[in-house]
Motif scaffolding. Structure first.
Motif, PDB file in Angstrom:
ATOM      1  N   GLU A 154      -9.523   5.724  -1.504  1.00 13.23           N
ATOM      2  CA  GLU A 154      -8.767   6.812  -1.926  1.00 13.23           C
ATOM      3  C   GLU A 154      -7.545   7.337  -0.771  1.00 13.23           C
ATOM      4  O   GLU A 154      -6.342   7.854  -1.244  1.00 13.23           O
ATOM      5  N   VAL A 155      -7.955   7.089   0.329  1.00 16.09           N
ATOM      6  CA  VAL A 155      -6.720   7.402   1.404  1.00 16.09           C
ATOM      7  C   VAL A 155      -5.691   6.370   1.418  1.00 16.09           C
ATOM      8  O   VAL A 155      -4.518   6.898   1.343  1.00 16.09           O
ATOM      9  N   VAL A 156      -6.173   5.206   1.119  1.00 13.66           N
ATOM     10  CA  VAL A 156      -5.084   4.251   1.062  1.00 13.66           C
ATOM     11  C   VAL A 156      -4.401   4.571  -0.291  1.00 13.66           C
ATOM     12  O   VAL A 156      -3.110   4.251  -0.135  1.00 13.66           O
ATOM     13  N   GLU A 157      -4.787   5.060  -1.402  1.00 14.06           N
ATOM     14  CA  GLU A 157      -4.005   5.098  -2.480  1.00 14.06           C
ATOM     15  C   GLU A 157      -3.045   6.278  -2.334  1.00 14.06           C
ATOM     16  O   GLU A 157      -2.088   6.242  -2.785  1.00 14.06           O
ATOM     17  N   SER A 158      -3.635   7.264  -1.664  1.00 13.63           N
ATOM     18  CA  SER A 158      -2.747   8.535  -1.409  1.00 13.63           C
ATOM     19  C   SER A 158      -1.551   8.168  -0.429  1.00 13.63           C
ATOM     20  O   SER A 158      -0.368   8.568  -0.684  1.00 13.63           O
ATOM     21  N   LEU A 159      -1.834   7.162   0.330  1.00 12.07           N
ATOM     22  CA  LEU A 159      -0.819   6.875   1.592  1.00 12.07           C
ATOM     23  C   LEU A 159       0.211   6.170   0.529  1.00 12.07           C
ATOM     24  O   LEU A 159       1.377   6.164   0.824  1.00 12.07           O
ATOM     25  N   ALA A 160      -0.157   5.311  -0.465  1.00  9.92           N
ATOM     26  CA  ALA A 160       0.814   4.673  -1.223  1.00  9.92           C
ATOM     27  C   ALA A 160       1.622   5.712  -2.062  1.00  9.92           C
ATOM     28  O   ALA A 160       2.928   5.402  -2.251  1.00  9.92           O
ATOM     29  N   ARG A 161       0.911   6.628  -2.410  1.00  7.93           N
ATOM     30  CA  ARG A 161       1.762   7.733  -3.166  1.00  7.93           C
ATOM     31  C   ARG A 161       2.888   8.393  -2.126  1.00  7.93           C
ATOM     32  O   ARG A 161       4.000   8.634  -2.415  1.00  7.93           O
ATOM     33  N   VAL A 162       2.442   8.656  -1.042  1.00  8.03           N
ATOM     34  CA  VAL A 162       3.340   9.236  -0.247  1.00  8.03           C
ATOM     35  C   VAL A 162       4.504   8.423   0.256  1.00  8.03           C
ATOM     36  O   VAL A 162       5.595   8.944   0.274  1.00  8.03           O
ATOM     37  N   VAL A 163       4.089   7.056   0.373  1.00 11.14           N
ATOM     38  CA  VAL A 163       5.195   6.214   0.754  1.00 11.14           C
ATOM     39  C   VAL A 163       6.043   6.019  -0.156  1.00 11.14           C
ATOM     40  O   VAL A 163       7.505   5.801  -0.158  1.00 11.14           O
ATOM     41  N   SER A 164       5.901   6.062  -1.724  1.00  8.16           N
ATOM     42  CA  SER A 164       6.498   5.834  -2.745  1.00  8.16           C
ATOM     43  C   SER A 164       7.413   6.943  -2.938  1.00  8.16           C
ATOM     44  O   SER A 164       8.598   6.777  -3.807  1.00  8.16           O
ATOM     45  N   ARG A 165       7.254   8.236  -2.279  1.00  4.07           N
ATOM     46  CA  ARG A 165       8.101   9.252  -2.457  1.00  4.07           C
ATOM     47  C   ARG A 165       9.163   9.167  -1.578  1.00  4.07           C
ATOM     48  O   ARG A 165      10.278   9.873  -1.753  1.00  4.07           O
ATOM     49  N   GLY A 166       9.322   8.396  -0.600  1.00  6.01           N
ATOM     50  CA  GLY A 166      10.372   7.798   0.094  1.00  6.01           C
ATOM     51  C   GLY A 166      10.234   8.935   1.477  1.00  6.01           C
ATOM     52  O   GLY A 166       9.938  10.003   1.398  1.00  6.01           O
ATOM     53  N   GLY A 167      11.141   8.506   2.361  1.00  5.32           N
ATOM     54  CA  GLY A 167      11.237   9.510   3.437  1.00  5.32           C
ATOM     55  C   GLY A 167      10.312   9.176   4.625  1.00  5.32           C
ATOM     56  O   GLY A 167      10.547   9.882   5.623  1.00  5.32           O
ATOM     57  N   LEU A 168       9.131   8.785   4.543  1.00  6.04           N
ATOM     58  CA  LEU A 168       8.212   8.605   5.220  1.00  6.04           C
ATOM     59  C   LEU A 168       7.761   7.374   5.807  1.00  6.04           C
ATOM     60  O   LEU A 168       6.823   7.183   6.561  1.00  6.04           O
ATOM     61  N   SER A 169       8.247   6.388   5.199  1.00  2.45           N
ATOM     62  CA  SER A 169       7.952   4.959   5.371  1.00  2.45           C
ATOM     63  C   SER A 169       8.221   4.562   6.698  1.00  2.45           C
ATOM     64  O   SER A 169       9.372   4.834   7.111  1.00  2.45           O
ATOM     65  N   SER A 170       7.523   3.525   7.108  1.00  2.00           N
ATOM     66  CA  SER A 170       8.085   3.064   8.641  1.00  2.00           C
ATOM     67  C   SER A 170       9.479   2.607   8.497  1.00  2.00           C
ATOM     68  O   SER A 170       9.632   1.762   7.690  1.00  2.00           O
ATOM     69  N   PRO A 171      10.276   2.624   9.533  1.00  2.00           N
ATOM     70  CA  PRO A 171      11.502   1.938   9.674  1.00  2.00           C
ATOM     71  C   PRO A 171      11.186   0.303   9.929  1.00  2.00           C
ATOM     72  O   PRO A 171      10.099  -0.033  10.625  1.00  2.00           O
TER      73      PRO A 171
END
Length: 324
Positions: A304-321
Motif C-alpha cells: 500500500e505504501v509503494v502504490e501510494s508513492l507511485a500516486r505521489v510521483v505520478s502527480r509530478g514535482g516530487l520525483s527525484s532528479p
C-alpha cells in the motif's frame, strides 16, 4: 475588515492572500445569512427571547460557522495539493481548537456586547484577539525554528560526505506526501517528517562511509546497525522519542514496523534507486525504482505504501532528479 487586515502584509512586502481573504468573507457571509434573516424578522426574539437561550443560539451558530470555515480551507488545500480531503479537514478542525475557540468565544461576547455598548464593543473586544494572535505567531515561530534545527542536523551527513546533497529533504518531502495520501495528519505527519530528515544520521557513527550513502542495498545486519546508531543519536538531541523509534525500526521487516517507518524506508529506497545509487546505479530512474520496490513488497516494503508513492510521483514535482 479583510482589506484592513491585508494592510500589514502589504506593508511588509508579502502582498494580500486572495484565497484566505475570500474564505474569511465567505465565512462571515455564511454567519450573516444564517442569523440576520431570523433576527430582523423577529423570529429569534419570539423563539428564544434575549436570555441564556439566545446566547446558546449564537454559540451554536459560531460552531457551524467554524465548520464552514474548516470545510472551505480543506477544499482549497485539496484543490492546491490534491491530497485526500478527510485528513485535510481533520487538520483544520484540530487547528481551530486553539485560536479558533478564542475567536468564536470573543465573537459571541461581541454580539452580546454590541447590544449594550454599541459599536464601541468591536475594537474593545478585538484587542484580546490581537494579543492572542501575536502569541500564536510567536509559538509558530518557535516551532519553525525547531524544525530548522532538525533540518540542519539532517544536513550533517551531507556536509560530511556520507549522503548526496538534498537526499534527506527529498526523502522528507516524499514521506510527507505519502503520509498525506495515506491519511496521516497532525502529530503523525510531524513525526514522519522529522524521522525522514534524520533517517541517515546513524551513518555519522561509521568509520567507513557507505558508497553514495545508499543504505537500501546493504545487508540487513548493517542496515539494522546504522538504524540503531541513528536512533541513539536522535535520542541524544532531545527530539520526540517517537522520531527515534521510527529511525530505529528502518531495518525491520515492514510487518513489524509502524506505518511511519514503512513510509520513510520506502521513500529512502525510492530516492536512492531513482537517482541510480548503489550497486545497480546504471539502472536508475523513477519507473525502474518503482518496479524494484514492487518486487520487494514481499518482505521489505508494504504494497500500500509503494502504490501510494507511485500516486505521489505520478502527480509530478516530487520525483527525484536525475543522478549527477
Amino acid at each position: 475588515a479583510a482589506l484592513v487586515g491585508a494592510v500589514p502584509h502589504v506593508a511588509l512586502g508579502h502582498g494580500p492572500t486572495p484565497d484566505d481573504m475570500a474564505r474569511r468573507v465567505l465565512t462571515v457571509a455564511f454567519a450573516a445569512a444564517c442569523f440576520q434573516p431570523l433576527y430582523n424578522a423577529g423570529k429569534l426574539k419570539h423563539w428564544v427571547g434575549h436570555g441564556p437561550w439566545f446566547a446558546l443560539v449564537i454559540v451554536a451558530l459560531l460552531v457551524l460557522t467554524a465548520l464552514c470555515d474548516a470545510v472551505l480551507a480543506a477544499a482549497m488545500a485539496r484543490a492546491r495539493t490534491r491530497w485526500p480531503f478527510g485528513p485535510l479537514l481533520r487538520d483544520e478542525l484540530r487547528a481551530m481548537l486553539g485560536i479558533g475557540s478564542a475567536v468564536c468565544a470573543t465573537g459571541a461576547v461581541m454580539a452580546l456586547g454590541v447590544a449594550v455598548a454599541g459599536l464601541w464593543a468591536l475594537p474593545v473586544f478585538s484587542l484580546p484577539l490581537l494579543l492572542t494572535q501575536l502569541s500564536y505567531r510567536r509559538y509558530a515561530a518557535v516551532r519553525a525554528t525547531y524544525r530548522q534545527t532538525i533540518a540542519s542536523l539532517a544536513r550533517a551527513t551531507e556536509i560530511a560526505g556520507y549522503t548526496p546533497q538534498g537526499h534527506a529533504h527529498r526523502v522528507a518531502g516524499l514521506s510527507r506526501a505519502v503520509g498525506r495520501d495515506l491519511g496521516l495528519c497532525g502529530q503523525d505527519l510531524t513525526v514522519l517528517e522529522y524521522a525522514a530528515l534524520m533517517h541517515d544520521i546513524g551513518q555519522l557513527s561509521l568509520v567507513d562511509p557507505v558508497p553514495e550513502g545508499a543504505t537500501a542495498a546493504l545487508p540487513e545486519e548493517q542496515q539494522r546497525r546504522i538504524a540503531l546508531l541513528g536512533g541513539a543519536v536522535v535520542r541524544q538531541t532531545g527530539v520526540d522519542s517517537a522520531v527515534a523509534v521510527v529511525v530505529e525500526r528502518q531495518a525491520d521487516p515492514y510487518c513489524h514496523q509502524p506505518l511511519t517507518a514503512r513510509i520513510v524506508r520506502t521513500a529512502n529506497a525510492y530516492d536512492e534507486m531513482a537517482r541510480g545509487e548503489g550497486p545497480t546505479g546504471a539502472l536508475g530512474g523513477p519507473l525502474h525504482a518503482l518496479e524494484r520496490l514492487r518486487l520487494g513488497t514481499g518482505r521489505d516494503y508494504q504494497p500500500e505504501v509503494v502504490e501510494s508513492l507511485a500516486r505521489v510521483v505520478s502527480r509530478g514535482g516530487l520525483s527525484s532528479p536525475p543522478a549527477g
